[in-house]
Design a protein around this motif. Structure first.
Motif, PDB file in Angstrom:
ATOM      1  N   GLU A 263      28.661  29.667  40.254  1.00 27.07           N
ATOM      2  CA  GLU A 263      28.206  30.951  39.715  1.00 27.07           C
ATOM      3  C   GLU A 263      28.341  32.061  40.753  1.00 27.07           C
ATOM      4  O   GLU A 263      28.822  33.167  40.460  1.00 27.07           O
ATOM      5  CB  GLU A 263      26.745  30.841  39.268  1.00 27.07           C
ATOM      6  N   THR A 264      27.939  31.759  41.977  1.00 28.79           N
ATOM      7  CA  THR A 264      28.037  32.754  43.054  1.00 28.79           C
ATOM      8  C   THR A 264      29.477  33.149  43.305  1.00 28.79           C
ATOM      9  O   THR A 264      29.798  34.334  43.509  1.00 28.79           O
ATOM     10  CB  THR A 264      27.412  32.197  44.345  1.00 28.79           C
ATOM     11  N   ALA A 265      30.363  32.170  43.277  1.00 28.43           N
ATOM     12  CA  ALA A 265      31.783  32.459  43.528  1.00 28.43           C
ATOM     13  C   ALA A 265      32.367  33.343  42.432  1.00 28.43           C
ATOM     14  O   ALA A 265      33.147  34.267  42.706  1.00 28.43           O
ATOM     15  CB  ALA A 265      32.562  31.147  43.621  1.00 28.43           C
ATOM     16  N   VAL A 266      31.991  33.073  41.175  1.00 28.35           N
ATOM     17  CA  VAL A 266      32.499  33.901  40.078  1.00 28.35           C
ATOM     18  C   VAL A 266      31.994  35.334  40.213  1.00 28.35           C
ATOM     19  O   VAL A 266      32.725  36.308  39.910  1.00 28.35           O
ATOM     20  CB  VAL A 266      32.086  33.297  38.716  1.00 28.35           C
ATOM     21  N   LEU A 267      30.775  35.491  40.707  1.00 27.89           N
ATOM     22  CA  LEU A 267      30.210  36.837  40.881  1.00 27.89           C
ATOM     23  C   LEU A 267      30.864  37.616  42.017  1.00 27.89           C
ATOM     24  O   LEU A 267      30.573  38.799  42.207  1.00 27.89           O
ATOM     25  CB  LEU A 267      28.700  36.754  41.089  1.00 27.89           C
TER      26      LEU A 267
END
Length: 617
Positions: A596-600
């Motif tokens: 999730e952090t990477a997509v953000l």
């Protein structure tokens, strides 16, 4: 004061003021003296004139010659007096106070307040990327015009008293006698010469320069742009105050003295300056047409259109017809120039040749340029709406080798011709952008580019109530579908490969799909493939940029809604098989939270990506 009763006494008075025979008469002016002296001289002139009128061919020739000489001396003297009074009262008008007075006039404005904003004030844009692309690919934003506050004024003519009433009475007395004696031409010439110099002085104070049409057409655009603004301000003062006041003065001095004497004097005074004033606009109206000049052309058109009723009032005589005709013809040429410039702009948008892909698939400078230009057009919708009366001509008229998009305007029945032109400009912009998207080697980035640019177009339309009203919700929905479809295409092109790694096919050693029959080597390879493909997507698309924060968040959420459930399910089914073996960290690189952090991190652009990388180190 004793009246002048005979020719002899009258002649003596006239000869006493003969400047060619007396030093005292050369240095003194009659009308600078006391009233009795002035009246005595005028009575002497009247007496000599009566004698001259009563003289016949049978009368004494010597007496006739004396009367003629006396009248000539008197007329020469009166001409000098006339000139002196005019020169003494030849102060140019106070342009600053007049300008403030006109600016404070109650007005009906043709445009809204947004017209005074800068084209760089763009809430939808990424600051620092507001470069503009002209038809030749160079940087050249259309300049937003300064607030054009004086259109459709509800009051106009502002006559001023240019000369004190006592001096006007003296000038009238002199003019009457010069006209009666047959010296009307000399009187008019003196008047026109002196008052024209006063008008020239007022022109200088207003910044109206003496430039030939060739001089004006050779000016650089920045210099010409400044002069146009100055001309608009000056023209209002010239027509409504300066020329109108000069006309009033002519009537006060010359009305009823002869056949249209006041009109002749007025034209003797202002014809040259009026031609000089209107030649400036005429030169611009016939100069080379280029899209960046459109809005100043419209300002000039509005200004001249607004002045036309006043021009008709001020120049209402037969001798002044040429001035009215010139103004009307210039207005027509300005209208034609504006139509031609809009057509030139349409062609320039279609032909804009840049082929280098914009880094990160962000908004192309052409898109910004065109949409800011269209926003300016909507600010001038009343003027352009009156000038643009035909629908756009689609097809290959722009160049022999270009293709144009297909467009059926029957879908837009009921919309004005100007609105159809704006829709057509957006259509050819989109068509050009589609061509530019093909220069991206990455198909996903091509869709991303279209999404960004069409979304920007939609936001610019939504951000202007005038533009939205003109474009219409139907075409706005069409554009919205286009950018949403581009977003969907981008996601498919990007994430199909990632999601394929999260399927069960190819992982089982038996035909049953129970977790007991999983091939650990295939599973390890699957996790490694997922990590590699996701890392590559993250590496590249972290550098891509969506300037609009809301669109950026929407796309991230859409990706998360697809990716996270699939990854969480895959991880839940197969985590134990990896963790029960050696070095599980080599295969399960991401937790759900990490993913999730990477997509953000995606779509922030280069600087944000670098910051994110430094933060993670």
């Amino acid at each position: 004061m004793e009246p002048v009763v005979n020719d002899g006494a009258a002649e003596q008075i006239i000869l006493r003021w003969d400047a060619t025979a007396s030093e005292d008469a050369r240095v003194r002016m009659i009308f600078d003296g006391d009233r009795q002296e002035i009246d005595r001289y005028l009575q002497a002139v009247d007496q000599i004139q009566r004698s001259m009128d009563s003289t016949t061919l049978s009368d004494d020739g010597h007496q006739s010659t004396k009367v003629n000489n006396a009248i000539q001396i008197a007329m020469a003297r009166l001409e000098d007096e006339f000139r002196n009074i005019l020169i003494t009262n030849s102060t140019p008008i106070e342009t600053e106070s007049v300008a403030e007075s006109i600016s404070s006039t109650r007005l009906t404005t043709r445009t809204n307040s947004s017209r005074s904003e800068s084209p760089e004030n763009d809430d939808c844009s990424n600051r620092g990327e507001d470069d503009a692309v002209s038809r030749d690919g160079s940087s050249s934003f259309p300049e937003r015009s300064a607030t054009f506050e004086s259109c459709r004024s509800m009051t106009s003519i502002r006559e001023q008293d240019l000369i004190p009433s006592e001096s006007i009475a003296d000038l009238r007395c002199i003019a009457e006698r010069m006209f009666t004696a047959g010296y009307s031409r000399e009187c008019v010439q003196v008047y026109g010469s002196v008052r024209k110099s006063v008008v020239d002085g007022s022109f200088k104070k207003l910044g109206v320069e003496k430039l030939s049409i060739g001089d004006i057409q050779r000016l650089e655009w920045d210099a010409l742009n400044t002069k146009i603004g100055r001309w608009i301000r000056a023209a209002k003062i010239c027509v409504r105050v300066l020329f109108a006041s000069e006309k009033k003065l002519c009537k006060q001095i010359f009305e009823d003295l002869g056949t249209a004497a006041d009109d002749a004097c007025f034209m003797e005074t202002v014809k040259g300056p009026a031609i000089q004033l209107f030649n400036f606009v005429e030169a611009i109206s016939i100069s080379r047409r280029s899209p960046e000049k459109l809005f100043k052309i419209l300002d000039l058109h509005d200004s001249l259109l607004d002045l036309l009723p006043d021009i008709d009032d001020v120049f209402d005589s037969k001798p002044a017809e040429s001035i009215k005709t010139q103004a009307t013809e210039i207005l027509s040429r300005l209208a034609e120039a504006a139509r031609g410039m809009l057509s030139e702009f349409e062609g320039a948008v279609l032909r804009e040749p840049s082929r280098v892909p914009v880094p990160g698939g962000t908004i192309h400078p052409l898109t910004r340029y065109v949409m800011n230009y269209i926003s300016l057009i909507s600010d001038y919708k009343q003027t352009l709406g009156e000038l643009i009366v035909s629908k756009p001509t689609t097809g290959s008229r722009y160049s022999d080798d270009s293709t144009t998009p297909d467009m059926d305007f029957t879908d837009h029945e009921g919309q004005s011709p100007l609105a159809l032109h704006l829709i057509w400009i957006i259509a050819i912009l989109q068509f050009n952008l589609e061509g530019k998207s093909k220069h991206y080697k990455d198909n996903s980035l091509a869709h991303f580019f279209i999404m960004n640019n069409v979304h920007y177009i939609v936001q610019k339309i939504k951000g202007s109530s005038e533009l939205r009203e003109m474009i219409g919700d139907q075409y706005l929905r069409t554009l919205t579908r286009i950018f949403r479809q581009a977003a969907t295409n981008h996601q498919r092109a990007t994430w199909v490969g990632v999601l394929r790694c999260l399927r069960d096919e190819g992982l089982h050693t038996t035909k049953t799909f129970s977790s007991a029959g999983v091939s650990k080597s295939s599973l390890r390879e699957r996790f490694k493939s997922f990590n590699a493909i996701f890392d590559e997507v993250h590496r590249t698309q972290s550098l891509w940029l969506i300037p609009d924060e809301q669109l950026r968040e929407e796309l991230r959420i859409s990706i998360l809604e697809t990716l996270i459930p699939a990854y969480r399910s895959f991880l839940g089914r197969f985590r134990n098989h990896i963790e029960s073996g050696r070095h599980p960290e080599n295969y399960i690189k991401y937790s759900v939270e990490d993913l999730e952090t990477a997509v953000l991190d995606l779509f922030e652009g280069y600087a944000a990506s670098q910051h994110s990388r430094r933060r993670s180190q």
